[in-house]
Design an enzyme around this catalytic site. Structure first.
Site, PDB file in Angstrom:
ATOM      1  N   LYS A 122       0.857  -1.189   0.000  1.00  0.00           N
ATOM      2  CA  LYS A 122       0.000   0.000   0.000  1.00  0.00           C
ATOM      3  C   LYS A 122       0.886   1.229   0.000  1.00  0.00           C
ATOM      4  O   LYS A 122       1.846   1.315   0.768  1.00  0.00           O
ATOM      5  CB  LYS A 122      -0.865  -0.007   1.281  1.00  0.00           C
ATOM      6  CG  LYS A 122      -1.861   1.125   1.362  1.00  0.00           C
ATOM      7  CD  LYS A 122      -3.189   0.731   0.755  1.00  0.00           C
ATOM      8  CE  LYS A 122      -4.090   1.914   0.483  1.00  0.00           C
ATOM      9  NZ  LYS A 122      -3.750   2.678  -0.743  1.00  0.00           N
ATOM     10  N   LYS A 141       4.884   2.005   8.602  1.00  0.00           N
ATOM     11  CA  LYS A 141       3.700   2.765   9.037  1.00  0.00           C
ATOM     12  C   LYS A 141       2.480   1.849   9.193  1.00  0.00           C
ATOM     13  O   LYS A 141       1.826   1.857  10.227  1.00  0.00           O
ATOM     14  CB  LYS A 141       3.423   3.838   7.969  1.00  0.00           C
ATOM     15  CG  LYS A 141       2.537   4.962   8.438  1.00  0.00           C
ATOM     16  CD  LYS A 141       2.338   6.006   7.335  1.00  0.00           C
ATOM     17  CE  LYS A 141       3.621   6.693   6.928  1.00  0.00           C
ATOM     18  NZ  LYS A 141       3.400   7.781   5.950  1.00  0.00           N
ATOM     19  N   LYS A 147       5.340   2.150  -2.969  1.00  0.00           N
ATOM     20  CA  LYS A 147       5.334   3.565  -3.361  1.00  0.00           C
ATOM     21  C   LYS A 147       5.609   3.663  -4.847  1.00  0.00           C
ATOM     22  O   LYS A 147       6.232   2.768  -5.434  1.00  0.00           O
ATOM     23  CB  LYS A 147       6.423   4.325  -2.599  1.00  0.00           C
ATOM     24  CG  LYS A 147       6.158   5.812  -2.473  1.00  0.00           C
ATOM     25  CD  LYS A 147       5.174   6.089  -1.361  1.00  0.00           C
ATOM     26  CE  LYS A 147       4.853   7.536  -1.204  1.00  0.00           C
ATOM     27  NZ  LYS A 147       4.028   7.767  -0.027  1.00  0.00           N
ATOM     28  N   THR A 174      -5.150  12.862   7.334  1.00  0.00           N
ATOM     29  CA  THR A 174      -3.766  12.911   7.823  1.00  0.00           C
ATOM     30  C   THR A 174      -3.621  13.983   8.909  1.00  0.00           C
ATOM     31  O   THR A 174      -3.011  13.744   9.960  1.00  0.00           O
ATOM     32  CB  THR A 174      -2.787  13.135   6.658  1.00  0.00           C
ATOM     33  OG1 THR A 174      -3.022  12.105   5.687  1.00  0.00           O
ATOM     34  CG2 THR A 174      -1.340  13.068   7.113  1.00  0.00           C
ATOM     35  N   ASN A 206      -2.478  20.928   2.480  1.00  0.00           N
ATOM     36  CA  ASN A 206      -3.633  20.097   2.827  1.00  0.00           C
ATOM     37  C   ASN A 206      -3.537  19.582   4.272  1.00  0.00           C
ATOM     38  O   ASN A 206      -4.428  19.811   5.083  1.00  0.00           O
ATOM     39  CB  ASN A 206      -3.704  18.922   1.830  1.00  0.00           C
ATOM     40  CG  ASN A 206      -4.786  17.932   2.206  1.00  0.00           C
ATOM     41  OD1 ASN A 206      -4.686  17.236   3.218  1.00  0.00           O
ATOM     42  ND2 ASN A 206      -5.837  17.867   1.425  1.00  0.00           N
ATOM     43  N   SER A 242      -7.400   5.286   4.016  1.00  0.00           N
ATOM     44  CA  SER A 242      -7.295   4.554   2.742  1.00  0.00           C
ATOM     45  C   SER A 242      -7.662   3.087   2.956  1.00  0.00           C
ATOM     46  O   SER A 242      -8.323   2.475   2.110  1.00  0.00           O
ATOM     47  CB  SER A 242      -5.862   4.615   2.208  1.00  0.00           C
ATOM     48  OG  SER A 242      -5.690   5.755   1.411  1.00  0.00           O
TER      49      SER A 242
HETATM   50  P1  NAD Z   1       0.682  20.141   0.138  1.00  0.00           P
HETATM   51  O1  NAD Z   1       1.447  20.300  -1.114  1.00  0.00           O
HETATM   52  O2  NAD Z   1      -0.794  20.364   0.135  1.00  0.00           O
HETATM   53  O3  NAD Z   1       1.272  21.124   1.270  1.00  0.00           O
HETATM   54  C1  NAD Z   1       2.633  21.326   1.496  1.00  0.00           C
HETATM   55  C2  NAD Z   1       2.799  22.746   2.008  1.00  0.00           C
HETATM   56  O4  NAD Z   1       4.161  22.943   2.386  1.00  0.00           O
HETATM   57  C3  NAD Z   1       2.486  23.816   0.965  1.00  0.00           C
HETATM   58  O5  NAD Z   1       1.695  24.817   1.559  1.00  0.00           O
HETATM   59  C4  NAD Z   1       3.862  24.386   0.606  1.00  0.00           C
HETATM   60  O6  NAD Z   1       3.804  25.758   0.210  1.00  0.00           O
HETATM   61  C5  NAD Z   1       4.573  24.226   1.926  1.00  0.00           C
HETATM   62  N1  NAD Z   1       6.034  24.284   1.840  1.00  0.00           N
HETATM   63  C6  NAD Z   1       6.859  23.792   0.884  1.00  0.00           C
HETATM   64  N2  NAD Z   1       8.139  24.098   1.174  1.00  0.00           N
HETATM   65  C7  NAD Z   1       8.128  24.785   2.340  1.00  0.00           C
HETATM   66  C8  NAD Z   1       9.142  25.367   3.158  1.00  0.00           C
HETATM   67  N3  NAD Z   1      10.422  25.289   2.831  1.00  0.00           N
HETATM   68  N4  NAD Z   1       8.767  25.991   4.298  1.00  0.00           N
HETATM   69  C9  NAD Z   1       7.462  26.080   4.644  1.00  0.00           C
HETATM   70  N5  NAD Z   1       6.458  25.537   3.912  1.00  0.00           N
HETATM   71  C10 NAD Z   1       6.788  24.896   2.780  1.00  0.00           C
HETATM   72  O7  NAD Z   1       1.026  18.684   0.687  1.00  0.00           O
HETATM   73  P2  NAD Z   1       0.265  17.856   1.820  1.00  0.00           P
HETATM   74  O8  NAD Z   1      -0.641  16.874   1.180  1.00  0.00           O
HETATM   75  O9  NAD Z   1      -0.271  18.793   2.833  1.00  0.00           O
HETATM   76  O10 NAD Z   1       1.468  17.020   2.441  1.00  0.00           O
HETATM   77  C11 NAD Z   1       2.400  17.625   3.299  1.00  0.00           C
HETATM   78  C12 NAD Z   1       3.467  16.599   3.672  1.00  0.00           C
HETATM   79  O11 NAD Z   1       2.849  15.518   4.351  1.00  0.00           O
HETATM   80  C13 NAD Z   1       4.206  16.001   2.460  1.00  0.00           C
HETATM   81  O12 NAD Z   1       5.543  15.824   2.831  1.00  0.00           O
HETATM   82  C14 NAD Z   1       3.531  14.652   2.278  1.00  0.00           C
HETATM   83  O13 NAD Z   1       4.418  13.688   1.712  1.00  0.00           O
HETATM   84  C15 NAD Z   1       3.208  14.293   3.723  1.00  0.00           C
HETATM   85  N6  NAD Z   1       2.069  13.372   3.840  1.00  0.00           N
HETATM   86  C16 NAD Z   1       0.880  13.694   3.288  1.00  0.00           C
HETATM   87  C17 NAD Z   1      -0.184  12.825   3.422  1.00  0.00           C
HETATM   88  C18 NAD Z   1      -1.543  13.174   2.867  1.00  0.00           C
HETATM   89  O14 NAD Z   1      -2.501  12.457   3.158  1.00  0.00           O
HETATM   90  N7  NAD Z   1      -1.678  14.273   2.128  1.00  0.00           N
HETATM   91  C19 NAD Z   1      -0.027  11.604   4.108  1.00  0.00           C
HETATM   92  C20 NAD Z   1       1.228  11.301   4.669  1.00  0.00           C
HETATM   93  C21 NAD Z   1       2.266  12.203   4.521  1.00  0.00           C
END
Ligand code: NAD
Length: 415
Positions: free
Chosen positions: A61, A85, A97, A181, A211, A346
């Site tokens: 997954k 995880k 992945k 998340t 997000n 999920s």
């Molecule tokens: P996203 O793209 O919606 O949000 C990321 C945010 O980080 C954006 O607002 C971006 O502008 C900001 N950002 C980027 N570089 C930055 C910096 N140097 N300083 C400050 N802010 C910065 O992504 P997301 O879905 O919110 O995911 C965020 C993180 O969580 C990612 O690393 C992702 O792999 C991880 N993650 C997400 C999920 C999920 O369900 N979406 C699940 C597990 C892990």
């Protein structure tokens, strides 16, 4: 695979007294697919990957990301983290992945759809509801999953919706997935603070109001025990001078109307701008890392003043920084439980699709909380009894669970 992750797996295996064979199986992945996906219109081709790491506990997954920096070693690291995880939370799933090394912002919607469909067609023979179930990740969303599922169904002549998760609600997606998340991270943090008898209120700064960060921010701002005093995105950060709660919705509205959270500071006199680097070193009780990996490394670990750091992104605290911070009594809440809310919902989506059910939001939230609180308690008990970090304890729980299911059995586990 990331060297730090490798080291942690080896150390954990040693602490648990596991046979070398079991540890070795976690340092390697089961299968990898490296290929090219091309666009008919422009004839451009992009490197693409799917890595299946471990399936001792169930089907692989893990998400599919579209980003120019996607590489085989990054995908392998993220696939391994997924195995850990799902095992740490106790889901009957393994890890995988995938990704395409592409900047989706340079593509038209039609090209994005073609690329997604071509990727799905290539991996279709190797995935499926009982083999490997992809999901969205960085720069992929429910539309991408809907296209991929459609292509998968055509290629395999099947009707199942359970071969992909993170789909749109009308196409078998689960309620509660988009906030899962952030919500999961909030449940885990709350439980850890409760287990440690921490006093409130707590000041909070969030790196990455995307997000995950936004949904987390909404929960923090609506709970009187916390004060959300700083947030940032890729452009910069905003800080509340009066330490009054920032309203995430107003900050997000300013961001959407302009280009960044820094636009909020321009119209609000009781706030000031902070740089991305400064936000990470603010004197707050809780620092949330919800942007990218390696936000805190050897370069800035000594300047960090937060008492709690929550890894909502994958790998945002480097291995060396983690060891330095935990030695200095900082609690780092590890990614494999802090951001597991997404994969947990999920899993619920997969279950709903297989059982032909549709669950309401409240049922999803309730079950999510149960999984994450149970996992947090299990890990907290190990932290208390062995005096190790939450990350080390989470790895113990995950690897012991995989080993038990891997044929090495309870006897293979030295404790
Ligand atoms: P996203 O793209 O919606 O949000 C990321 C945010 O980080 C954006 O607002 C971006 O502008 C900001 N950002 C980027 N570089 C930055 C910096 N140097 N300083 C400050 N802010 C910065 O992504 P997301 O879905 O919110 O995911 C965020 C993180 O969580 C990612 O690393 C992702 O792999 C991880 N993650 C997400 C999920 C999920 O369900 N979406 C699940 C597990 C892990």
């Amino acid at each position: 695979m990331d060297k730090g992750l490798k080291r942690k797996i080896i150390e954990t295996g040693r602490r648990l007294g596991l046979p070398q064979k079991t540890v070795k199986s976690l340092l390697e992945h089961k299968a990898e697919f490296e290929f090219e996906v091309c666009l008919d219109r422009t004839k451009q081709c992009f490197k693409a990957y799917r890595i299946q790491h471990n399936s001792s506990l169930g089907p692989h997954k893990g998400g599919i990301r579209f980003h120019p920096s996607v590489s085989k070693s990054e995908v392998a690291t993220l696939a391994t983290l997924m195995t850990l995880k799902t095992a740490a939370i106790g889901l009957p799933l393994g890890g995988g992945k995938g990704g395409i090394a592409v900047d989706p912002r340079t593509l038209s919607k039609e090209d994005l759809e073609e690329l997604s469909r071509n990727y799905a067609r290539f991996i279709a023979p190797y995935i499926g509801e009982d083999k490997d179930i992809p999901a969205p990740d960085v720069n992929t969303d429910s539309s991408v999953m809907d296209w991929m599922l459609d292509e998968y169904q055509k290629a395999t002549k099947s009707q199942t919706k359970a071969a992909f998760t993170g789909k749109s609600i009308n196409n078998g997606g689960s309620r509660g997935r988009s906030e899962a998340t952030g919500l999961g991270g909030y449940y885990v943090l709350e439980r850890i603070l409760e287990n440690r008898n921490e006093k409130f209120p707590k000041t909070v700064a969030i790196q990455g109001l995307g997000n995950v960060g936004y949904h987390f921010a909404e929960l923090i701002a609506s709970n009187k025990k916390y004060k959300l005093i700083a947030v940032s995105d890729s452009v910069g950060g905003v800080y509340s001078i009066t330490e009054k709660n920032l309203d995430p919705k107003k900050v997000m509205d300013a961001k959407l109307a302009g280009r960044s959270v820094v636009d909020f500071a321009k119209k609000n006199q009781d706030t000031k701008l902070v740089s991305n680097e400064e936000l990470l070193t603010l004197d707050v009780d809780v620092l949330i890392l919800a942007a990218l990996s390696d936000a805190i490394t050897e370069k800035n670990m000594k300047q960090c003043r937060a008492k709690y750091i929550v890894e909502l992104a994958n790998n945002p605290v480097s291995d060396k920084a983690h060891d330095y911070l935990t030695k200095n009594k900082v609690v780092v809440v590890p990614d494999i439980i802090a951001n597991a809310g997404g994969v947990t919902v999920s899993y619920f989506e997969w279950l709903q699709n297989r059982q032909n059910q549709i669950w309401g939001k409240q049922k999803v939230y309730k079950k999510l909380k149960k999984y994450l609180v149970n996992a947090t308690d299990e890990i907290h008990d190990i932290v208390s009894s062995q005096g190790i970090s939450y990350k080390d304890a989470a790895y113990e729980v995950a690897i012991a669970r995989i080993a038990r299911n891997d044929g090495s059995g309870e006897q293979g586990i030295g404790k």
